[in-house]
Motif scaffolding. Structure first.
Motif, short mmCIF file in Angstrom:
data_model
loop_
_atom_site.label_atom_id
_atom_site.label_comp_id
_atom_site.label_asym_id
_atom_site.label_seq_id
_atom_site.Cartn_x
_atom_site.Cartn_y
_atom_site.Cartn_z
N ILE A 64 0.86 -1.18 0.00
CA ILE A 64 0.00 0.00 0.00
C ILE A 64 0.90 1.23 0.00
CG2 ILE A 64 -1.81 1.27 1.22
CD1 ILE A 64 -2.72 -1.55 0.39
N GLY A 65 0.65 2.15 -0.89
CA GLY A 65 1.36 3.41 -0.91
C GLY A 65 0.60 4.45 -0.11
N LEU A 66 1.32 5.34 0.54
CA LEU A 66 0.73 6.45 1.28
C LEU A 66 1.43 7.72 0.86
CD1 LEU A 66 -1.24 7.38 3.58
CD2 LEU A 66 0.77 7.22 5.10
N HIS A 67 0.73 8.55 0.09
CA HIS A 67 1.30 9.83 -0.32
C HIS A 67 1.09 10.79 0.85
CE1 HIS A 67 1.58 13.55 -2.91
NE2 HIS A 67 2.71 12.89 -3.14
N THR A 68 2.16 11.06 1.56
CA THR A 68 2.08 11.85 2.78
C THR A 68 2.93 13.10 2.62
OG1 THR A 68 2.31 11.73 5.19
CG2 THR A 68 3.89 10.43 3.93
N VAL A 69 2.27 14.21 2.37
CA VAL A 69 2.94 15.46 1.99
C VAL A 69 3.14 16.36 3.21
CG1 VAL A 69 2.78 17.51 0.54
CG2 VAL A 69 1.93 15.31 -0.32
N ASP A 97 -2.69 10.82 2.38
CA ASP A 97 -2.76 11.06 3.82
C ASP A 97 -3.60 12.32 4.11
OD1 ASP A 97 -2.25 10.72 6.52
OD2 ASP A 97 -0.07 10.87 6.33
N LEU A 98 -4.43 12.23 5.13
CA LEU A 98 -5.28 13.34 5.55
C LEU A 98 -4.42 14.47 6.11
CD1 LEU A 98 -8.27 14.26 5.99
CD2 LEU A 98 -8.08 13.26 8.27
N PRO A 99 -4.59 15.70 5.61
CA PRO A 99 -3.79 16.82 6.14
C PRO A 99 -3.99 16.98 7.65
CG PRO A 99 -4.93 17.48 4.15
CD PRO A 99 -5.48 16.13 4.53
N GLY A 103 -3.81 23.73 10.36
CA GLY A 103 -2.58 24.19 9.75
C GLY A 103 -1.34 23.39 10.10
N ASP A 104 -1.50 22.28 10.79
CA ASP A 104 -0.37 21.40 11.09
C ASP A 104 0.20 20.90 9.77
OD1 ASP A 104 1.42 19.45 11.89
OD2 ASP A 104 0.01 18.39 13.19
N PRO A 105 1.49 21.12 9.48
CA PRO A 105 2.05 20.69 8.19
C PRO A 105 2.21 19.18 8.07
CG PRO A 105 3.77 21.61 9.58
CD PRO A 105 2.47 21.82 10.31
N LEU A 106 2.16 18.45 9.18
CA LEU A 106 2.30 17.00 9.11
C LEU A 106 0.94 16.32 8.96
CD1 LEU A 106 4.97 16.09 11.81
CD2 LEU A 106 5.26 16.39 9.35
N PRO A 107 0.81 15.47 7.95
CA PRO A 107 -0.44 14.73 7.76
C PRO A 107 -0.70 13.80 8.95
CG PRO A 107 0.89 14.66 5.77
CD PRO A 107 1.76 15.21 6.86
N ARG A 108 -1.95 13.41 9.10
CA ARG A 108 -2.38 12.68 10.29
C ARG A 108 -1.80 11.27 10.41
NH1 ARG A 108 -8.12 15.16 11.87
NH2 ARG A 108 -7.78 17.16 10.88
N THR A 109 -1.75 10.52 9.32
CA THR A 109 -1.18 9.17 9.42
C THR A 109 0.32 9.26 9.68
OG1 THR A 109 -2.89 8.35 7.92
CG2 THR A 109 -0.98 6.93 8.28
N MET A 110 0.97 10.19 9.02
CA MET A 110 2.40 10.39 9.25
C MET A 110 2.67 10.69 10.73
SD MET A 110 4.99 13.13 7.53
CE MET A 110 6.27 12.25 6.65
N ARG A 111 1.86 11.53 11.32
CA ARG A 111 2.02 11.87 12.73
C ARG A 111 1.69 10.67 13.62
NH1 ARG A 111 3.32 16.10 15.30
NH2 ARG A 111 2.85 17.63 13.72
N MET A 115 6.47 9.22 11.87
CA MET A 115 7.44 9.09 10.79
C MET A 115 8.40 10.27 10.82
SD MET A 115 5.11 7.82 7.61
CE MET A 115 4.00 6.44 7.79
N GLN A 116 9.66 9.99 10.44
CA GLN A 116 10.70 11.01 10.42
C GLN A 116 10.75 11.74 9.08
OE1 GLN A 116 13.66 7.92 11.56
NE2 GLN A 116 14.43 9.57 12.86
N GLY A 117 10.12 11.20 8.07
CA GLY A 117 10.15 11.78 6.73
C GLY A 117 9.82 10.70 5.71
N THR A 118 10.25 10.95 4.47
CA THR A 118 10.01 10.00 3.39
C THR A 118 11.32 9.70 2.69
OG1 THR A 118 9.46 11.80 1.86
CG2 THR A 118 7.62 10.72 2.99
#
Length: 180
Positions: A64-69, A97-99, A103-111, A115-118
């Motif tokens: 599964i891919g997760l585009h987490t911007v 990924d849900l923003p 205004g939090d720049p980190l998407p919710r799944t990433m948080r 995650m440290q990054g991509t």
């Protein structure tokens, strides 16, 4: 030590699948979640090709891919992602990924996954437990071996339903999981 259940994904859009997928809906399957950004050089040159190889070589592992911007939000919208997936021939399911809230720049799944990054590769066992999470490029041979072990454990658990399920009676370290 008890294996932590992997957090459920929080997404807005899905590609390459007729319906939205959920981690709970994939129980019983080994899952490789590949978090990426389409403008991340490491994702494009290493992470996504590796995820494509896994999808091809391990058809019983759900990739599964997760585009987490978390940067360049304006340039990486859904329309751009659709074109990117087509051009790079990404065939496995990909979620957006849900923003983050307020205004939090980190998407919710990433948080939720801290995650440290991509690129980030997340291995989830068949019981939904967070097996391992790796930031950056991961060696193909090591990843393949780890997937083989997770698949073998999932198969042996399915054949022996009286075997204790992971998450209830086990102790995991970075290199092994033992039944108590």
């Amino acid at each position: 030590m008890k294996t932590q259940l992997a957090p459920e994904w929080q997404t807005t859009d899905w590609f390459n699948t007729p319906e939205s997928l959920s981690l709970s809906g994939l129980r019983g399957q080994v899952v490789l979640l590949h978090a990426f950004q389409m403008l991340c050089p490491g994702c494009v040159s290493h992470g996504l090709p590796q995820a494509q190889r896994v999808a091809k070589l391990f058809p019983d592992v759900r990739v599964i891919g997760l585009h987490t911007v978390f940067e360049h939000h304006e340039a990486m919208g859904v329309a751009s992602l659709r074109a990117f997936l087509h051009e790079y021939r990404i065939r496995f399911p990909v979620a957006v990924d849900l923003p983050g809230p307020d205004g939090d720049p980190l998407p919710r799944t990433m948080r939720a996954y801290a995650m440290q990054g991509t690129p980030t590769t997340v291995l989830i066992n068949a019981q939904g437990g967070l097996h391992r999470q790796m930031f950056g490029v991961h060696d193909d041979l090591l990843l393949g071996a780890e997937l083989g072990l997770l698949r073998e454990h999932a198969t042996s658990s399915a054949k022996h339903p009286t075997t204790p399920q992971l998450g209830s009676m086990h102790s995991c370290a970075d290199d092994s999981c033992a039944i108590k």
